[in-house]
Motif scaffolding. Structure first.
Motif, PDB file in Angstrom:
ATOM      1  N   ILE A 235      46.556  33.418  46.721  1.00 53.29           N
ATOM      2  CA  ILE A 235      47.643  33.541  45.653  1.00 53.29           C
ATOM      3  C   ILE A 235      46.217  34.105  44.455  1.00 53.29           C
ATOM      4  CG2 ILE A 235      48.245  32.304  44.144  1.00 53.29           C
ATOM      5  CD1 ILE A 235      49.733  30.498  46.033  1.00 53.29           C
ATOM      6  N   SER A 236      44.996  33.562  44.165  1.00 52.41           N
ATOM      7  CA  SER A 236      44.362  33.355  43.323  1.00 52.41           C
ATOM      8  C   SER A 236      43.662  35.135  42.541  1.00 52.41           C
ATOM      9  CB  SER A 236      43.151  33.144  42.851  1.00 52.41           C
ATOM     10  OG  SER A 236      43.779  31.403  42.476  1.00 52.41           O
ATOM     11  N   ALA A 237      43.527  35.244  44.976  1.00 52.32           N
ATOM     12  CA  ALA A 237      43.109  36.736  44.920  1.00 52.32           C
ATOM     13  C   ALA A 237      44.339  37.869  44.295  1.00 52.32           C
ATOM     14  CB  ALA A 237      42.433  36.899  46.109  1.00 52.32           C
ATOM     15  N   GLU A 238      45.539  37.416  44.717  1.00 46.36           N
ATOM     16  CA  GLU A 238      46.013  38.439  44.845  1.00 46.36           C
ATOM     17  C   GLU A 238      46.890  38.846  43.060  1.00 46.36           C
ATOM     18  OE1 GLU A 238      50.361  36.736  46.835  1.00 46.36           O
ATOM     19  OE2 GLU A 238      50.709  38.968  46.581  1.00 46.36           O
ATOM     20  N   VAL A 239      47.301  37.511  42.518  1.00 47.20           N
ATOM     21  CA  VAL A 239      47.159  37.485  41.244  1.00 47.20           C
ATOM     22  C   VAL A 239      45.970  37.999  40.063  1.00 47.20           C
ATOM     23  CG1 VAL A 239      48.984  35.384  41.020  1.00 47.20           C
ATOM     24  CG2 VAL A 239      46.551  34.633  40.406  1.00 47.20           C
ATOM     25  N   VAL A 240      45.275  38.538  40.717  1.00 53.55           N
ATOM     26  CA  VAL A 240      43.939  38.344  39.925  1.00 53.55           C
ATOM     27  C   VAL A 240      43.883  39.949  40.307  1.00 53.55           C
ATOM     28  CG1 VAL A 240      41.523  38.694  39.216  1.00 53.55           C
ATOM     29  CG2 VAL A 240      42.628  36.896  39.423  1.00 53.55           C
ATOM     30  N   LYS A 241      44.699  40.425  41.373  1.00 53.93           N
ATOM     31  CA  LYS A 241      44.735  42.221  41.230  1.00 53.93           C
ATOM     32  C   LYS A 241      45.585  42.284  41.136  1.00 53.93           C
ATOM     33  CE  LYS A 241      44.999  44.974  45.663  1.00 53.93           C
ATOM     34  NZ  LYS A 241      45.364  44.683  47.405  1.00 53.93           N
ATOM     35  N   ASN A 242      46.586  41.665  40.717  1.00 48.21           N
ATOM     36  CA  ASN A 242      47.489  42.101  40.028  1.00 48.21           C
ATOM     37  C   ASN A 242      47.933  42.997  38.116  1.00 48.21           C
ATOM     38  OD1 ASN A 242      49.588  42.480  41.990  1.00 48.21           O
ATOM     39  ND2 ASN A 242      50.540  40.719  41.941  1.00 48.21           N
ATOM     40  N   HIS A 243      47.156  41.196  38.170  1.00 49.35           N
ATOM     41  CA  HIS A 243      46.593  41.389  36.933  1.00 49.35           C
ATOM     42  C   HIS A 243      45.694  42.992  36.401  1.00 49.35           C
ATOM     43  CE1 HIS A 243      44.512  39.093  32.779  1.00 49.35           C
ATOM     44  NE2 HIS A 243      44.034  40.397  33.185  1.00 49.35           N
ATOM     45  N   LEU A 244      44.857  43.248  36.821  1.00 53.54           N
ATOM     46  CA  LEU A 244      43.893  44.560  37.368  1.00 53.54           C
ATOM     47  C   LEU A 244      45.194  45.722  36.800  1.00 53.54           C
ATOM     48  CD1 LEU A 244      40.612  42.789  38.558  1.00 53.54           C
ATOM     49  CD2 LEU A 244      40.546  42.728  36.375  1.00 53.54           C
ATOM     50  N   LYS A 245      45.530  45.550  37.951  1.00 56.90           N
ATOM     51  CA  LYS A 245      46.313  46.867  37.827  1.00 56.90           C
ATOM     52  C   LYS A 245      46.694  47.425  36.457  1.00 56.90           C
ATOM     53  CE  LYS A 245      47.017  47.164  43.125  1.00 56.90           C
ATOM     54  NZ  LYS A 245      48.024  47.328  43.952  1.00 56.90           N
ATOM     55  N   LEU A 246      47.249  46.434  35.896  1.00 51.16           N
ATOM     56  CA  LEU A 246      48.115  47.014  34.161  1.00 51.16           C
ATOM     57  C   LEU A 246      48.962  48.193  34.636  1.00 51.16           C
ATOM     58  CD1 LEU A 246      45.505  47.098  31.910  1.00 51.16           C
ATOM     59  CD2 LEU A 246      48.201  45.310  32.359  1.00 51.16           C
ATOM     60  N   LYS A 247      49.752  47.510  35.955  1.00 50.57           N
ATOM     61  CA  LYS A 247      51.039  47.889  35.899  1.00 50.57           C
ATOM     62  C   LYS A 247      52.001  47.948  35.032  1.00 50.57           C
ATOM     63  CE  LYS A 247      51.355  47.935  40.776  1.00 50.57           C
ATOM     64  NZ  LYS A 247      51.371  48.509  42.272  1.00 50.57           N
ATOM     65  N   PRO A 248      52.985  48.895  34.967  1.00 47.27           N
ATOM     66  CA  PRO A 248      53.548  49.306  33.901  1.00 47.27           C
ATOM     67  C   PRO A 248      55.292  48.204  33.561  1.00 47.27           C
ATOM     68  CG  PRO A 248      53.460  50.955  34.835  1.00 47.27           C
ATOM     69  CD  PRO A 248      53.242  50.292  35.463  1.00 47.27           C
TER      70      PRO A 248
END
Lengths: 229, 166
Positions: A102-115
């Motif tokens: 979960i941690s790896a997944e949310v950090v990946k999403n956080h860094l992507k900064l999708k609209p």
């Protein structure tokens, strides 16, 4: 379905034959075996964790003796967090594979900064937007009280998923221009394992992933995951 | 502990008994197996994994089909009155002789709950009391269903007759 014109037989026997004719295909069987193999690999750390718990008292005594010895010889040994070699996750305690995932997944999403799907500073408006979720996102009092994440810092939100489950992602920007992402998902103990409830006086699970801080806790039936610098 | 091919086939057959569609049965088994594998085995010791997984399949099936009203919940949880002369065991079914095609036609027609009962009797070899306890069905309801099933098998039309009815 084949018609069998043979004579009568006991009902029980006929039912057994009817049921027994159904078999998994080779491909289906392989998929299920692969599923089990993958799970066994993921369970291994948990079993190790349980084993560690059994030997904990002995280890604790040995550790105390060792620390006492070190303290007398090396006064300023640097403190270190445990490190997960594969995912570069550091933490103050051992965690299950699912927490790490979960941690790896949310950090990946956080860094992507999708609209953002919705831009708003109102949590109520954001709540109304997430109508396709099986829960209603909440205004996290714990995030505000413990992690100084004021409602007024909200930028907006978007749909996302955590381990395949649809979740709400809320983005905040603090006055010092730091971006924080709060993920909210329906809490499933079977899926995520035990997650601390801050209201009950427990501490949030804290991990460091790729230089970011990840905190997990449970609040009003939801699992909250906060990623912050 | 991993389920071997024989166990997986048995579980698939159970899912097939409930759903009666091969694709649905596989989905049921796969999703239930995923749920089972997510249980933290270091904290929860499961004594009879196959039986436990069978229960997961059943619960999932009931949840999945409740919306379609394919699960007869109305008579599921309530005690049903039945004639005093009714047998208190599976004996009426034990005595029945049927033809294969006759079974196939009725098997398609009866409800998933009835197929579930027949599975527990014919495949797992449970008594009515065991079936009642395991499926959480009042004994009266179970016996009443057994009685009705016997009637259906006894009065089923001959294979060369009105097959379009089904």
């Amino acid at each position: 379905m084949n018609i069998n014109l043979q004579g009568s037989a006991p009902l029980k026997q006929q039912i057994q034959q009817e049921i027994d004719q159904h078999r998994l295909s080779g491909k289906q069987f392989e998929q299920l075996m692969e599923l089990q193999t993958r799970s066994a690999s993921a369970q291994a750390p948990k079993l190790l964790e349980a084993k560690e718990k059994l030997t904990k008292p002995l280890i604790a005594i040995a550790a105390c003796l060792f620390i006492a010895l070190i303290a007398t010889t090396i006064p300023f040994a640097p403190s270190r967090l445990s490190t997960d070699g594969e995912t570069e996750i550091t933490s103050n305690r051992p965690h299950s594979a699912v927490i790490k995932a979960i941690s790896a997944e949310v950090v990946k999403n956080h860094l992507k900064l999708k609209p953002l799907d919705i831009k708003t500073q109102s949590i109520d408006e954001a709540r109304r937007f997430f109508e396709h979720l099986e829960f209603s996102p909440i205004y996290s009092t714990q995030a505000r009280q413990r992690f100084s994440l004021s409602d007024g810092f909200l930028l907006g939100g978007r749909y996302c998923s955590i381990q395949g489950t649809t979740a709400a992602q809320l983005r905040f920007e603090t006055p010092d221009k730091q971006l924080n992402t709060l993920y909210e998902v329906s809490y499933d103990e079977l899926k995520y394992g035990p997650i601390p409830s801050l209201k009950d006086g427990e501490s949030a699970i804290e991990l460091q992933v790729k230089g970011l801080s990840v905190r997990l806790w449970r609040e009003r039936g939801l699992m909250m995951v906060l990623v912050s610098p | 502990m991993n389920f071997d091919q024989q166990q997986l086939n048995r579980l698939y057959q159970y899912a097939m008994t409930l759903s009666h569609q091969s694709a649905d049965a596989y989905d049921l088994l796969q999703a239930s197996l995923e749920s089972y594998l997510k249980i933290d085995q270091s904290k929860n010791r499961i004594e009879r994994p196959e039986s436990y997984l069978r229960k997961l399949i059943r619960n999932r099936f009931i949840d999945q089909y409740r919306y379609d009203q394919r699960w007869d919940l109305s008579s599921f949880g309530e005690e049903v009155e039945f004639p005093a002369a009714i047998a208190l065991s599976y004996k009426p079914l034990e005595e029945l002789q049927v033809q294969r095609d006759q079974l196939e036609r009725i098997w398609q027609k009866i409800s998933p709950l009835d197929r579930d009962i027949l599975y527990h009797w014919a495949v797992l070899g449970f008594s009515t009391q065991e079936t009642s306890d395991l499926l959480d069905i009042p004994k009266g309801t179970l016996l009443s269903r057994v009685h009705r099933l016997r009637q259906q098998f006894k009065t089923a039309p001959e294979p060369h007759g009105d097959q379009h009815e089904y």
